[in-house]
Design an enzyme around this catalytic site. Sequence first.
Site, PDB file in Angstrom:
ATOM      1  N   HIS A  32       6.663   3.041  -0.006  1.00  0.00           N
ATOM      2  CA  HIS A  32       5.316   4.494   1.006  1.00  0.00           C
ATOM      3  C   HIS A  32       4.904   3.766   2.109  1.00  0.00           C
ATOM      4  O   HIS A  32       4.976   4.864   3.143  1.00  0.00           O
ATOM      5  CB  HIS A  32       4.290   5.400   0.318  1.00  0.00           C
ATOM      6  CG  HIS A  32       2.811   4.414   0.268  1.00  0.00           C
ATOM      7  ND1 HIS A  32       2.739   3.733  -0.980  1.00  0.00           N
ATOM      8  CD2 HIS A  32       1.771   4.176   1.283  1.00  0.00           C
ATOM      9  CE1 HIS A  32       1.468   3.111  -0.279  1.00  0.00           C
ATOM     10  NE2 HIS A  32       1.202   2.989   0.045  1.00  0.00           N
TER      11      HIS A  32
ATOM     12  N   GLU B 141      -7.507  -4.647   3.244  1.00  0.00           N
ATOM     13  CA  GLU B 141      -8.511  -3.461   2.435  1.00  0.00           C
ATOM     14  C   GLU B 141      -9.622  -4.017   2.583  1.00  0.00           C
ATOM     15  O   GLU B 141     -10.143  -4.879   1.987  1.00  0.00           O
ATOM     16  CB  GLU B 141      -7.880  -3.263   1.404  1.00  0.00           C
ATOM     17  CG  GLU B 141      -6.120  -2.576   1.406  1.00  0.00           C
ATOM     18  CD  GLU B 141      -4.951  -2.449  -0.251  1.00  0.00           C
ATOM     19  OE1 GLU B 141      -5.732  -1.844  -0.370  1.00  0.00           O
ATOM     20  OE2 GLU B 141      -5.424  -3.239  -0.424  1.00  0.00           O
TER      21      GLU B 141
ATOM     22  N   HIS C   8       5.531  -4.008   0.681  1.00  0.00           N
ATOM     23  CA  HIS C   8       5.223  -3.772   1.379  1.00  0.00           C
ATOM     24  C   HIS C   8       5.180  -5.059   3.389  1.00  0.00           C
ATOM     25  O   HIS C   8       5.708  -4.187   3.379  1.00  0.00           O
ATOM     26  CB  HIS C   8       3.639  -3.049   1.380  1.00  0.00           C
ATOM     27  CG  HIS C   8       3.211  -2.224   0.192  1.00  0.00           C
ATOM     28  ND1 HIS C   8       4.251  -1.271   0.329  1.00  0.00           N
ATOM     29  CD2 HIS C   8       2.022  -1.786  -0.237  1.00  0.00           C
ATOM     30  CE1 HIS C   8       3.764  -0.129  -0.674  1.00  0.00           C
ATOM     31  NE2 HIS C   8       2.831  -0.864  -1.166  1.00  0.00           N
TER      32      HIS C   8
END
Length: 484
Positions: A178, A216, A240
């Site tokens: 994504h 994160e 990613h």
Amino acid sequence: MVSRVIPVDPFDLVIFGGTGDLARRKILPGLFRRFCSGQMSSESKIIGAARGVHTAEEFSKIVASAIHEFGSSDAIDESVLAEFLTRLDYVAVDARGDTGWTELAGKIRKNLVNAFYFSVGPSLFGDLAERLKRFEMADDDSRIVVEKPFGRDLATAKALNASLAKHFDETQIYRIDHYLGKETVQNLMAVRFGNMLFEPLWNSQYIDHIQITVAETVGVGGRGEYYDRSGAMRDMVQNHLMQLLCLIAMEPPAKFEPDAVRDEKLKVIRALEPVLPHHIVRGQYGPSEDDDDFRTHVEDSSSKTESFIAMKMAISNWRWAGTPFYLRTGKRLKARTSEITVVFKDAPHSIFGADAGRHNNELRIRLQPNEGMTLDVTIKEPGPGGMRLVDVPLDMAFADALGDNAIDAPDAYERLIMDVIRGNQTLFMRGDEVEAAWAWTDPIIEGWQARGEIPKTYDSGSEGPTDAMAMIARDGRIWREIKR
Ligand code: NAD
């Protein structure tokens, strides 16, 4: 500037795992937003297919509550939602058995685009692919969408690819990462290949080094069991961060077309040098005021899984020989931020003398939050004090520059699902790309295991283990501060 929404052809989309977490949080709310925008026509149909036994009405209720919980922050137009819900259907199927499949096959309209989203664990991919063919639901134009993780090493990725390839051609397989659907990630290509300004300087002659940070603030939380079997290397770097590295480092493709882009990305992965053990730092977070440490969230209280990784990478080709890439990602860090920093070399000679200081330009591309770009340029410090130099940012937040168009941009899942319907694979990983990434990753993980390496503990809310700072400091460089 008016944003253009180009409707896609009417489709039937089956979501295997349609009642699961990913479907409820991302896929179904995303489809609803595309319906609101007019991109998904009311002729299209979404069929949930999962193990649980539900009527179509019950599934509609599940979807409506998911849209209320995870959908847009704007007020939901209940009449549009009601119309969207009429486009839903549901069939209980067992991926490993034969129940439900004939009924599901009867609901697929062959004259439309047919897509099948495998929002289930990878162990079911092969079973689903086989049954789609056996029950004659999929033909040569059908598309299948598969989720990460795509394997946990080269052998499992190859086995998954083979189980799909038995029934589907590579041109029908859409492997989702994504990150590739994020607006700013695609902007990397627009910035590099749409401007004359950067590309001539985009090489080791002018670029000192490149940093990629994906930080994160959340910990592993309820995903502890899954995460402990994965770790930052498998969960973030192999997919990613590797994709970001490819887009930053690849040669210009001849065209913005699926195989042209993916060929160039693959060449980057294949040119990666093996990483030396002292060029990697692994970390595991300790406790914080509002959360426990990593080990309390996983079953194994002596877990050696990393929640942080920093590494120095080298790409062996003409463009990049001599320019290191520093990658860093971790959980429970100081701030949630994803950014790429391109640090240019100093000017070869300073005409302003030693007092003016040495300066180099930096281009920072922020992927989240506050998507945008900043270019640090050197100017004269204002005032009468002679020629002293100072760096100032040319800052562009895309939201300011593009106004409502930036705000209305579809999120990653929405964009990628619409690309599946259009039949455009540019932003999806090809099988050989995934395998090449695992082929590079495997020896690194095997090395840790062979050496019994234990990750360094770092404080929650920090910038990671101090060893990560020391690693880059040994090269006379520093990490960009992790901040919002
Ligand atoms: P989940 O456990 O919440 O949902 C799984 C779904 O699969 C359920 O609808 C369940 O009914 C269905 N299912 C399970 N076994 C089945 C069977 N034998 N036959 C038919 N249906 C079956 O899982 P999830 O979090 O939605 O994740 C789905 C996939 O997406 C996984 O591969 C996961 O790794 C991946 N993924 C999830 C996220 C996320 O944020 N949840 C993010 C990225 C990738």
